[in-house]
Design an enzyme around this catalytic site. Structure first.
Site, PDB file in Angstrom:
ATOM      1  NE  ARG A  50       0.391   1.218   3.404  1.00  0.00           N
ATOM      2  CZ  ARG A  50       1.193   2.440   3.490  1.00  0.00           C
ATOM      3  NH1 ARG A  50       2.512   1.699   3.615  1.00  0.00           N
ATOM      4  NH2 ARG A  50       0.977   3.401   3.836  1.00  0.00           N
ATOM      5  CB  ALA A  52       0.313   6.751  -4.209  1.00  0.00           C
ATOM      6  CG  ASP A 233      -2.983   7.788  -1.677  1.00  0.00           C
ATOM      7  OD1 ASP A 233      -3.079   8.255  -0.751  1.00  0.00           O
ATOM      8  OD2 ASP A 233      -2.746   6.666  -2.121  1.00  0.00           O
TER       9      ASP A 233
END
Ligand code: MRU
Length: 341
Positions: A50, A52, A233
């Site tokens: 996890r 971005a 993100d």
């Protein structure tokens, strides 16, 4: 110049993609091995990997794996598999960015598509590490000696190729003796702050104090915080910042208490095709992540679980990228940064 952290969440070994399984850190250190695109897509969806940039790197290798599957089985539907991969998590733009880069090779006229896909995945991987180190040094340049900072979620080595974006800035500032104190919020419901940020800072001997999110206002109001430092993100064309839910809370409080907000992210996180944060698809995850085993038979209780939020550009003091820094971001400054070499 600072040194990369020893933590590498993504490895390419024996023609397989090996992910450090972040679901069980810090208590268990397991590898999650992918030999297919589908395994990588599932790993992204389930938060094995996890953050971005780490998702983008994983996706780049996954496209290579998918191409190998097509070589072995001409009925394999690579187009559908690429859609599945891109949709594994909708908010982090690095995922779509990496798939798009690989699609250009797939659709090009190289005589060695396979070799080019792997080479590009390795390039994206290495470039992210190099960019993090640049951002760390740029971001640390904004920080005064004796500063007290707070970060949210995990934007560290685990969320990238290594070193980190927000934690890269914190690592660089720490190595320059500029930080008096680092705070991290635990980050409900997946506890990325508690499980990942605290662990990786401790591994590098950087002391960190955890807070629950509800203590953020007390922290900013009473503990003389200088900077909120976070990753992202997706940063939109007008400078709006999409990041882990709770980031906007911190930014609103920061404005109230006169604390500055720094967002560190590579330009692969900047999405000039999305004008503003209200146009971004915010991932909603399962209500069970909040409820756990509670209220299983009680329909009167539900949970809403958006996992990102949008911080308006006007609440951001600085965006730090590998290309340089934007103070008080807006549309024109974002365009100029993206046009620069
Ligand atoms: O849901 P996650 O853990 O993938 O969310 C991660 C974040 O929000 C990070 O802050 C962001 O991806 C930046 S990582 C360098």
């Amino acid at each position: 110049m600072s040194h990369p952290s020893a933590i590498s969440p993504i490895r390419w070994e024996n023609n397989k993609l090996v992910l450090l399984d972040q679901r069980y850190l810090p208590s268990k250190h397991d590898d999650y091995v992918c030999s297919t695109l589908e395994q990588a897509a599932q790993g992204i969806a389930d938060l094995v990997v996890r953050g971005a940039p780490a998702i983008g790197i994983t996706a780049a290798y996954a496209v290579y794996l998918g191409f190998q599957q097509l070589q072995q089985d001409t009925d394999y539907d690579l187009t559908a598999a690429l859609d599945e991969l891109t949709n594994a998590r909708p908010t982090a733009v690095n995922l779509a960015w990496a798939v798009e880069q690989q699609k250009q090779i797939l659709n090009g006229n190289s005589s060695d598509i396979s070799g080019k896909l792997l080479e590009n995945a390795k390039h994206i991987h290495q470039q992210d590490l190099d960019d993090n180190i640049k951002m760390g040094d740029f971001g640390a340049g904004l920080i005064e000696p004796g500063s007290r900072v707070v970060t949210h979620c995990n934007a560290g080595a685990l969320a990238t190729a290594g070193y980190g974006t927000a934690l890269g800035v914190i690592r660089s500032a720490w190595s320059e003796n500029k930080l008096e104190k680092v705070f991290a919020s635990e980050t409900r419901p997946w506890l990325q702050g508690l499980r990942l940020t605290a662990w990786e800072l401790a591994e590098d001997q950087i002391p960190v104090t955890l807070i629950v999110e509800g203590a953020a206002s007390s922290l900013l109001g009473r503990k003389k915080i200088d900077w909120v430092i976070v990753g992202s993100d997706r940063i939109c064309a007008n400078g709006d910042v999409v990041n882990k839910v709770g980031t906007c809370n911190l930014a609103i409080m920061a404005k109230h208490y006169g604390v500055k907000v720094m967002v560190a992210a590579p330009t692969s996180t900047i999405d000039m095709n999305t004008e503003s944060g209200d146009m971004v698809d915010i991932e909603n995850r399962s209500s069970q992540e909040i409820l756990g085993q509670n209220y299983l038979d009680n329909e009167a209780v539900s949970a809403w679980n958006p996992v990102f939020d949008v911080t308006p550009a006007e609440l951001v003091s600085a965006i730090v990228t590998e290309k340089g820094i934007i103070l008080q971001p807006d549309k024109d400054k974002m365009s100029a940064l993206m046009a620069s070499k």
